[in-house]
Design an enzyme around this catalytic site. Structure first.
Site, PDB file in Angstrom:
ATOM      1  N   PRO A 278      -5.865   1.245  17.929  1.00  0.00           N
ATOM      2  CA  PRO A 278      -5.491   0.696  16.614  1.00  0.00           C
ATOM      3  C   PRO A 278      -5.535   1.699  15.472  1.00  0.00           C
ATOM      4  CG  PRO A 278      -7.698  -0.026  17.232  1.00  0.00           C
ATOM      5  CD  PRO A 278      -7.138   0.680  18.428  1.00  0.00           C
TER       6      PRO A 278
ATOM      7  N   LYS B 265      -0.183   0.801  14.943  1.00  0.00           N
ATOM      8  CA  LYS B 265       1.134   0.773  15.564  1.00  0.00           C
ATOM      9  C   LYS B 265       1.379  -0.388  16.523  1.00  0.00           C
ATOM     10  CE  LYS B 265       2.787   4.153  13.465  1.00  0.00           C
ATOM     11  NZ  LYS B 265       2.977   3.486  12.198  1.00  0.00           N
TER      12      LYS B 265
ATOM     13  N   TYR C 115     -10.109   5.632   6.107  1.00  0.00           N
ATOM     14  CA  TYR C 115     -10.394   6.095   7.465  1.00  0.00           C
ATOM     15  C   TYR C 115     -11.458   7.174   7.361  1.00  0.00           C
ATOM     16  CZ  TYR C 115      -6.090   3.845   9.181  1.00  0.00           C
ATOM     17  OH  TYR C 115      -5.112   2.945   9.521  1.00  0.00           O
TER      18      TYR C 115
ATOM     19  N   HIS D 274       0.847  -1.197   0.000  1.00  0.00           N
ATOM     20  CA  HIS D 274       0.000   0.000   0.000  1.00  0.00           C
ATOM     21  C   HIS D 274       0.881   1.245   0.000  1.00  0.00           C
ATOM     22  CE1 HIS D 274      -4.131  -1.667   1.444  1.00  0.00           C
ATOM     23  NE2 HIS D 274      -3.575  -2.425   0.525  1.00  0.00           N
TER      24      HIS D 274
ATOM     25  N   TYR E 105       3.022   7.140   9.855  1.00  0.00           N
ATOM     26  CA  TYR E 105       2.229   5.955   9.512  1.00  0.00           C
ATOM     27  C   TYR E 105       3.116   4.827   8.992  1.00  0.00           C
ATOM     28  CZ  TYR E 105      -1.958   3.360   8.128  1.00  0.00           C
ATOM     29  OH  TYR E 105      -2.957   2.430   8.018  1.00  0.00           O
TER      30      TYR E 105
END
Length: 389
Positions: A292, A296, A200, A72, A384
């Site tokens: 979550p 991480k 998200y 990704h 991220y």
């Protein structure tokens, strides 16, 4: 029994540490309270940072991840009915891999079996002794008999509820915690993902996440109340609520199907300091928990393992204690940065029960700034995909 390192817990962190140590000729034994089948049945994270992927390669267990994992190059943030892509590859030249924790655990178990290292499952009543000395011991029961392992070091990789952290004196340990006033209701379903990358979603009704485990298996979440019960949510009710929180294009691509797993996870931020006491070292969820939202949890465990593995190799191969003396400080420095990022992501994407109209306007303004500023998107991308070890 005698070994150099006794590892408590056969989850990914314990198995990864054991594999790395064994590759460098450091003898270790893993103790696990549950069966191997139970460990493999846990449904957990699926986004792997490059640092964690590199460690799996170093451990000789990354082949299937590279073959089956999904690369990704970004994520999508949805709010106000529109999606905005954060392009990791363009911003910082890095990516993440989507590959389920269950599969990582399986690969590590297979790797440990291949080299013949010992894992003792269904070890009951595990207790740690003499951790303040240079001759610590681990006792456990199995088959109605009490056994003892003499070792040089103990690695506590046994999770939030394990015995390792509880073995550190209360006047030594400091706990820092924030419990969030909501949870995630998640389902696993054998249907193609809604999008090629994670979505998200921030919505007035609450957060939602569209994730995946493979091109044919989706992992979907919605924010829910802490007092919600799984049995109160039918699959139909879940999908109806998820649709309310997604943009039109995502709704069109959503393929509802019967859930093969459904659960509610409460969200919390937690850190225990220090991560070392005497000859006992904490790693992974035994020392810290993150919500979550920032992906991480597993990745932080991997960075702990990296620092501890390097420290123990230096101790045995170079006769240097510098690494083990610095372990807690090094690990905690990265832990707190990940805690900050996970808290920030959680704060920006969820609907808090106590939030005022002012709070909601600030949240929306923050998201609008994020997707309009290359600097802000770069900061998100750096965190991220994973800060350097």
């Amino acid at each position: 029994m005698r070994t150099q390192v006794a590892i408590i817990g056969a989850g990914p962190s314990g198995l990864l540490l054991g594999q790395l140590l064994a590759k460098h000729g450091i003898d270790n034994v893993i103790l696990e309270r549950q069966t191997g089948e139970y460990v493999l049945g846990r449904i957990r994270a699926g986004v792997i940072e490059k640092g964690a992927a590199d460690l799996l390669d170093e451990a000789g267990c990354g082949t299937r991840m590279h073959r089956e994992g999904l690369i990704h190059d970004g994520i999508e943030i949805s709010f106000g009915g529109a999606r905005h892509r954060i392009n990791f590859k363009q911003l910082i030249g890095k990516s993440v891999i989507v590959y389920g924790q269950t599969e990582i655990t399986r690969d590590l178990m297979d790797g440990r079996s291949a080299i013949g290292s010992q894992t003792i499952y269904e070890a009951e009543d595990v207790s740690l002794h003499d951790i303040g000395t240079d001759k610590p011991k681990v006792r456990y029961s199995k088959g109605g008999q009490v056994h003892e392992i003499e070792c040089d070091f103990i690695a506590g990789c046994d999770g939030f509820h394990g015995v390792s952290r509880k073995s550190i004196p209360t006047d030594v340990l400091k706990n820092f915690e924030r419990v969030y006033p909501f949870g995630w209701l998640g389902i696993l379903v054998d249907k193609p993902p809604v999008s090629d990358e994670l979505i998200y979603a921030n919505h007035d009704r609450g957060f939602a996440l569209c994730s995946m485990r493979s091109p044919t298996r989706s992992r979907l979440y919605i924010q829910c109340r802490l007092d919600d019960k799984v049995e109160d949510w039918s699959d139909e009710a879940f999908y109806e609520e998820l649709k309310r929180r997604l943009d039109d294009e995502a709704i069109k691509r959503l393929q509802p199907g019967p859930s093969i797993e459904k659960s509610i996870a409460p969200l919390r931020s937690f850190v225990a300091e220090p991560m070392r006491h005497g000859r006992l070292f904490l790693a992974g969820d035994a020392a810290h928990i993150v919500p979550p939202t920032g992906a991480k949890g597993l990745n932080l465990a991997a960075s702990d393992v990296y620092y501890l593995w390097q420290a123990l190799v230096d101790f045995y191969k170079k006769k240097s204690s510098a690494g083990i003396d610095a372990y807690s400080a090094r690990a905690l420095s990265r832990v707190w940065k990940a805690e900050r990022f996970s808290w920030w992501m959680t704060s920006q994407l969820h609907r808090f029960p106590e939030s005022s109209g002012f709070d909601q306007k600030i949240q929306r303004s923050e998201l609008e700034y994020l997707v309009s500023s290359q600097a802000a998107m770069t900061a998100l991308a750096e965190n991220y995909v994973g800060l350097p070890y």
